[in-house]
Design a protein around this motif. Structure first.
Motif, short mmCIF file in Angstrom:
data_model
loop_
_atom_site.label_atom_id
_atom_site.label_comp_id
_atom_site.label_asym_id
_atom_site.label_seq_id
_atom_site.Cartn_x
_atom_site.Cartn_y
_atom_site.Cartn_z
N ILE A 192 -16.75 0.70 -0.25
CA ILE A 192 -16.24 -0.08 -1.46
C ILE A 192 -14.71 0.02 -1.37
O ILE A 192 -14.22 1.12 -1.90
N PRO A 193 -14.07 -0.91 -1.08
CA PRO A 193 -12.60 -0.75 -1.22
C PRO A 193 -12.15 -1.35 -2.60
O PRO A 193 -12.62 -2.18 -3.31
N ALA A 194 -11.10 -0.71 -3.26
CA ALA A 194 -10.47 -0.94 -4.51
C ALA A 194 -9.21 -0.70 -4.89
O ALA A 194 -8.64 -0.16 -3.94
N ILE A 195 -8.38 -1.30 -5.59
CA ILE A 195 -7.02 -1.10 -6.02
C ILE A 195 -7.07 -0.65 -7.46
O ILE A 195 -7.57 -1.47 -8.28
N GLU A 196 -6.42 0.37 -7.88
CA GLU A 196 -6.75 1.04 -9.07
C GLU A 196 -5.73 0.14 -10.01
O GLU A 196 -4.76 -0.32 -9.60
N GLU A 211 -3.39 0.17 9.10
CA GLU A 211 -3.52 0.39 10.35
C GLU A 211 -4.11 1.87 10.77
O GLU A 211 -4.81 2.08 11.69
N HIS A 212 -3.66 2.73 9.80
CA HIS A 212 -3.97 4.03 10.19
C HIS A 212 -5.81 4.12 9.57
O HIS A 212 -6.59 4.92 10.08
N TYR A 213 -6.18 3.39 8.49
CA TYR A 213 -7.30 3.59 8.14
C TYR A 213 -8.32 2.88 8.92
O TYR A 213 -9.26 3.44 9.58
N ASN A 214 -7.84 1.77 9.68
CA ASN A 214 -8.58 1.13 10.66
C ASN A 214 -8.74 2.15 11.96
O ASN A 214 -9.83 2.22 12.74
N GLY A 215 -7.74 2.86 12.20
CA GLY A 215 -7.81 3.92 13.39
C GLY A 215 -8.68 4.70 13.10
O GLY A 215 -9.49 5.42 13.87
N VAL A 216 -8.63 5.45 11.93
CA VAL A 216 -9.81 6.37 11.64
C VAL A 216 -11.18 5.97 11.80
O VAL A 216 -12.11 6.61 12.47
N VAL A 217 -11.37 4.60 11.30
CA VAL A 217 -12.77 4.01 11.34
C VAL A 217 -13.23 3.82 12.78
O VAL A 217 -14.30 4.21 13.23
N LEU A 245 0.83 -1.21 -0.25
CA LEU A 245 0.05 0.08 0.01
C LEU A 245 0.73 1.45 -0.11
O LEU A 245 0.48 2.38 -0.47
N ALA A 246 1.95 1.33 0.59
CA ALA A 246 2.80 2.40 0.30
C ALA A 246 3.22 2.75 -1.03
O ALA A 246 3.33 3.99 -1.09
N THR A 247 3.11 1.78 -1.80
CA THR A 247 3.71 2.22 -3.33
C THR A 247 2.43 1.95 -4.03
O THR A 247 2.42 2.61 -5.51
N ASN A 248 1.44 1.27 -3.86
CA ASN A 248 0.18 1.13 -4.68
C ASN A 248 -1.07 1.34 -3.53
O ASN A 248 -1.46 0.34 -3.25
N PRO A 249 -1.40 2.48 -3.24
CA PRO A 249 -2.68 2.61 -2.28
C PRO A 249 -3.73 2.10 -2.62
O PRO A 249 -4.14 2.02 -3.96
N MET A 250 -4.26 1.76 -1.59
CA MET A 250 -5.81 1.23 -1.74
C MET A 250 -6.71 2.56 -1.74
O MET A 250 -6.70 3.54 -1.34
N THR A 251 -7.75 2.73 -2.74
CA THR A 251 -8.82 3.48 -2.66
C THR A 251 -10.05 2.93 -1.82
O THR A 251 -10.57 1.99 -2.13
N VAL A 252 -10.42 3.50 -0.91
CA VAL A 252 -11.83 3.19 -0.30
C VAL A 252 -12.90 4.09 -0.47
O VAL A 252 -12.67 5.35 -0.08
N CYS A 278 -27.11 8.31 -1.89
CA CYS A 278 -26.26 8.82 -0.83
C CYS A 278 -26.43 10.37 -1.08
O CYS A 278 -26.41 11.13 -2.29
N THR A 279 -26.05 11.20 0.08
CA THR A 279 -25.79 12.68 -0.06
C THR A 279 -24.10 13.01 -0.51
O THR A 279 -23.93 14.10 -0.66
N ASP A 280 -23.47 11.95 0.07
CA ASP A 280 -21.99 12.51 0.10
C ASP A 280 -21.24 11.10 -0.36
O ASP A 280 -21.38 10.28 -0.12
N VAL A 281 -19.89 11.17 -0.83
CA VAL A 281 -19.00 10.40 -1.12
C VAL A 281 -17.65 10.70 -0.55
O VAL A 281 -17.27 11.86 -0.72
N MET A 282 -17.23 10.03 0.30
CA MET A 282 -15.66 10.11 1.11
C MET A 282 -15.08 9.22 0.53
O MET A 282 -15.10 7.84 0.12
N ILE A 283 -13.82 9.57 -0.10
CA ILE A 283 -12.77 8.88 -0.89
C ILE A 283 -11.71 8.85 -0.15
O ILE A 283 -10.88 9.67 0.22
N TRP A 284 -11.06 7.74 0.19
CA TRP A 284 -9.82 7.55 1.30
C TRP A 284 -8.88 6.84 0.35
O TRP A 284 -8.93 6.23 -0.21
N THR A 285 -7.62 7.30 0.46
CA THR A 285 -6.42 6.83 -0.02
C THR A 285 -5.94 6.34 1.07
O THR A 285 -5.21 7.04 1.95
N VAL A 286 -5.64 5.04 1.04
CA VAL A 286 -5.29 4.31 2.19
C VAL A 286 -3.51 3.63 1.83
O VAL A 286 -3.46 2.90 0.88
#
Length: 125
Positions: free
Chosen positions: A106-110, A81-87, A9-16, A69-77
């Protein structure tokens, strides 16, 4: 890209993608002022986001364009551990279920499909 770096994930982030809806409780808050929506973002959300730089968030309004939905949050992970902490931290605030309902995550890998088959990336220039 090697298979190892493909899932690093450090070189190829996950998008959620989070599809969320505002609640009447959120909409009853004034936008500005003490106890308002922007004050909640600044005082509650910003400190949580600052604690976890491995999970960056962008916020998009879409209520004018869909009823899903009213909004979309797009996370770059870059750090799970940090993503889990945010949640976990968000679940301890009024953000989660009081002010917003989380409709879908919806988790995704580009371009994972193309990377898996070592094919040209779709949409790459």
């Amino acid at each position: 890209m090697s298979a190892a770096s493909q899932y690093d994930l450090a070189t190829n982030p996950m998008t959620v993608f989070w599809l969320i809806k505002t609640t009447p409780e959120w909409l009853q808050l004034p936008p500005h002022g003490d106890g308002g929506r922007f004050a909640f973002g600044k005082g509650v959300l910003n400190p949580i986001l600052a604690k976890y730089p491995g999970a960056r968030m962008a916020f998009f309004d879409c209520e004018a364009f869909t009823a899903d939905c009213t909004d979309v949050m797009i996370w770059t992970v870059t750090d799970l551990e940090h993503y889990n902490g945010v949640v976990n931290d968000l679940r301890e605030t009024k953000f989660w279920s009081s002010f917003f309902t989380i409709e879908k995550i919806i988790p995704a890998i580009e371009n994972e499909y193309a990377k898996h088959y070592k094919a040209d990336l779709l949409g790459a220039a």
